[in-house]
Design a protein around this motif. Sequence first.
Motif, PDB file in Angstrom:
ATOM      1  N   THR A   1      58.482  40.387  19.804  1.00 37.34           N
ATOM      2  CA  THR A   1      59.788  40.859  19.156  1.00 37.34           C
ATOM      3  C   THR A   1      60.343  41.826  20.589  1.00 37.34           C
ATOM      4  OG1 THR A   1      58.573  42.832  18.464  1.00 37.34           O
ATOM      5  CG2 THR A   1      58.992  40.792  17.083  1.00 37.34           C
TER       6      THR A   1
ATOM      7  N   SER B   1      64.537  43.469  22.078  1.00 35.10           N
ATOM      8  CA  SER B   1      65.798  43.655  21.405  1.00 35.10           C
ATOM      9  C   SER B   1      66.628  42.709  22.099  1.00 35.10           C
ATOM     10  CB  SER B   1      66.285  45.024  21.192  1.00 35.10           C
ATOM     11  OG  SER B   1      66.542  45.294  22.633  1.00 35.10           O
TER      12      SER B   1
ATOM     13  N   TYR C   1      66.943  39.020  20.469  1.00 31.40           N
ATOM     14  CA  TYR C   1      67.722  39.163  19.329  1.00 31.40           C
ATOM     15  C   TYR C   1      69.415  39.197  19.733  1.00 31.40           C
ATOM     16  CZ  TYR C   1      63.784  40.057  16.384  1.00 31.40           C
ATOM     17  OH  TYR C   1      62.689  39.715  15.398  1.00 31.40           O
TER      18      TYR C   1
ATOM     19  N   SER D   1      72.007  36.276  18.720  1.00 30.61           N
ATOM     20  CA  SER D   1      73.438  36.966  18.236  1.00 30.61           C
ATOM     21  C   SER D   1      74.727  36.435  19.002  1.00 30.61           C
ATOM     22  CB  SER D   1      73.546  38.461  17.897  1.00 30.61           C
ATOM     23  OG  SER D   1      74.567  38.863  17.500  1.00 30.61           O
TER      24      SER D   1
ATOM     25  N   VAL E   1      71.198  37.687  12.076  1.00 27.19           N
ATOM     26  CA  VAL E   1      70.282  38.297  12.992  1.00 27.19           C
ATOM     27  C   VAL E   1      70.255  39.886  12.747  1.00 27.19           C
ATOM     28  CG1 VAL E   1      70.062  38.617  15.516  1.00 27.19           C
ATOM     29  CG2 VAL E   1      70.731  36.358  14.703  1.00 27.19           C
ATOM     30  N   ARG E   2      71.645  40.461  12.978  1.00 28.08           N
ATOM     31  CA  ARG E   2      71.542  41.797  12.736  1.00 28.08           C
ATOM     32  C   ARG E   2      70.868  42.401  11.586  1.00 28.08           C
ATOM     33  NH1 ARG E   2      77.369  43.628  15.486  1.00 28.08           N
ATOM     34  NH2 ARG E   2      77.000  42.526  17.335  1.00 28.08           N
TER      35      ARG E   2
ATOM     36  N   MET F   1      67.330  42.305  12.568  1.00 32.54           N
ATOM     37  CA  MET F   1      66.903  43.701  13.313  1.00 32.54           C
ATOM     38  C   MET F   1      66.684  44.850  12.776  1.00 32.54           C
ATOM     39  SD  MET F   1      69.558  42.892  16.597  1.00 32.54           S
ATOM     40  CE  MET F   1      68.974  44.005  17.543  1.00 32.54           C
ATOM     41  N   LYS F   2      67.521  44.865  11.775  1.00 33.04           N
ATOM     42  CA  LYS F   2      67.468  46.427  10.962  1.00 33.04           C
ATOM     43  C   LYS F   2      66.309  46.047  10.051  1.00 33.04           C
ATOM     44  CE  LYS F   2      72.386  47.357  10.002  1.00 33.04           C
ATOM     45  NZ  LYS F   2      73.431  47.669   9.155  1.00 33.04           N
TER      46      LYS F   2
ATOM     47  N   LYS G   1      63.404  44.710  10.954  1.00 33.44           N
ATOM     48  CA  LYS G   1      62.320  44.824  11.894  1.00 33.44           C
ATOM     49  C   LYS G   1      62.336  46.166  12.511  1.00 33.44           C
ATOM     50  CE  LYS G   1      61.269  40.143  12.360  1.00 33.44           C
ATOM     51  NZ  LYS G   1      59.801  40.032  11.973  1.00 33.44           N
TER      52      LYS G   1
ATOM     53  N   ILE H   1      64.708  47.090  14.905  1.00 30.40           N
ATOM     54  CA  ILE H   1      64.628  46.499  16.370  1.00 30.40           C
ATOM     55  C   ILE H   1      66.061  47.196  16.631  1.00 30.40           C
ATOM     56  CG2 ILE H   1      64.849  45.021  18.069  1.00 30.40           C
ATOM     57  CD1 ILE H   1      63.058  43.263  16.401  1.00 30.40           C
TER      58      ILE H   1
ATOM     59  N   LYS I   1      69.169  47.827  19.022  1.00 28.51           N
ATOM     60  CA  LYS I   1      69.764  47.372  20.321  1.00 28.51           C
ATOM     61  C   LYS I   1      70.252  48.442  21.399  1.00 28.51           C
ATOM     62  CE  LYS I   1      74.252  45.165  22.006  1.00 28.51           C
ATOM     63  NZ  LYS I   1      75.747  44.682  21.540  1.00 28.51           N
TER      64      LYS I   1
END
Length: 522
Positions: free
Chosen positions: A322, A324, A327, A331, A346-347, A350-351, A353, A355, A357
């Motif tokens: 993983t 950032s 991702y 995206s 994708v976003r 990210m939230k 996990k 993660i 940006k």
Amino acid sequence: NPKKMASSPILTTSLPQKQLTTSSSSAAGFRLPPPEKLAVLLDKSESVDLVKQIHAAILRRNLFLHPYHPVLNLKLHRAYASHGKIHHSLSLIHQTIDPDLFLFSAAINTASTNGLRDQAFLLYFQLLSSETVPNEFTFSSILKSCSTQSVKAVHTHVLKFGLGLDPYVATGLVDVYARGGGDVVSAQKVFDRMPERSIIGALESGRWIHVFIKRSRIRVNVKVCTALIDMYSKCGSLEEAVSVFNDAPRKDVVAWNAMIAGYAVHGYSQDALRLFDEMQGTAGLQPTDITFVATLQACAHAGLVEEGVRMFESMGQERNITNSGIYVLLSNMYASVSDYEGVAKVRSLMKEKTIVKEPGVSAIEVDDRVHEFRAGDRNHLQSKEIYTMVRKMSERIKSCGYVPDTDAVLQDLEETEKEESLEVHSERLAIAYGLISTKPGSPLRIFKNLRVCSDCHTVTKLISKITGRKIVMRDRNRFHHFVDGSCSCGDFCGPCKRRTDQILSDWSKKGKAGIWSRSCTA
């Protein structure tokens, strides 16, 4: 003596009536093209015969007395040289009364480029004897003929005429001093004093290091090969990067990563994907997070969404990786095909996990102080003046035909909102601050932690054109040198180049070149 010159074997070629007519045919109603037209014909000449015909016409009409003759003489010289007629090219300077600096420098360059070192130095001494002051082009040309012994005398002249800090001259000095390991200490001293170290200069220095390694029979390990691959890729010579990679005796994952990234940054997406498969198959190496970033970047450049999704899934499920940036690349791929549902997924992932940006930040140094900006930033003390300049920039470039590339906005917004979002990207705020805080004509140097978007890349080229400023921008991928509407990266994104070229073409037709630089403090 004009009569003597006209009798020379290279000047007596007859002229075909369809292309040129001399004074002997003017009585029949034909006229020789004006000197400006002859200069264009020389630039476009496809054969040495046509060059000879134009040369003969110039002499028969006594155009060597015309005010435009120095330009014609230079064009003749270059035309002969381009067709491989070096003797003809160099003989022009001996037939010219009071040759100017441009002809001298061009002749020295021709002699040096073709290995005629003695002749190059003879021309250089003639230039000095004529009390003509050499310029940076003169020195960058004569340095090509210098040995590690003769360079010291030329270096003295460089300093005498105040050109020691010129980037082209300094690059030539570094090259000669370092050639074959002759005087590495002097090369380092010149390099350290250079105020600006150019790339299209870094490449030559890198090549010299590579040659030095070979000649010195230094054992080349995988770390050296990887550094060479990375250097050649970032300096724009992908072919040499590939050559080093292919010749490397043993390649670890870092070397493979460097080559995949090289293919990706140059836009060769299929080659990057091929190498990604070879690395795992033929070489039996496991990809790292850096491998995935480079390969996904290749997919993003080519809009290969399916391949990108496949790699993303492999990265998470099989490799448990993983970082950032990966991702964000995925995206971006979804956004490039207007799949905003994919962007949202994708976003959301990210939230889930946690993660985050990395936010985009652009910095510019003015008066020994670093000023940082984020998109839409209004925290700067001169925020009002900065945004006023941002509006001026937008108005100027739009009046010249610029249309915002809203595809660069990865959020699902209305078109107007997308345009407003583009206007306040961090690099544009940094440029605006530079324009209001530095002297007109001085270069701007911007540093950004993320890759510059395609729209800001186009806008920065246009700003460099209308303000007459050189703008150097270092983003996550490379240095960009924006000068007079062009960028040193070569516009690896073809549509970006075509778009800018069309705007500049329409702009010049409207006669608007230079308007901003004359009417605004920038």
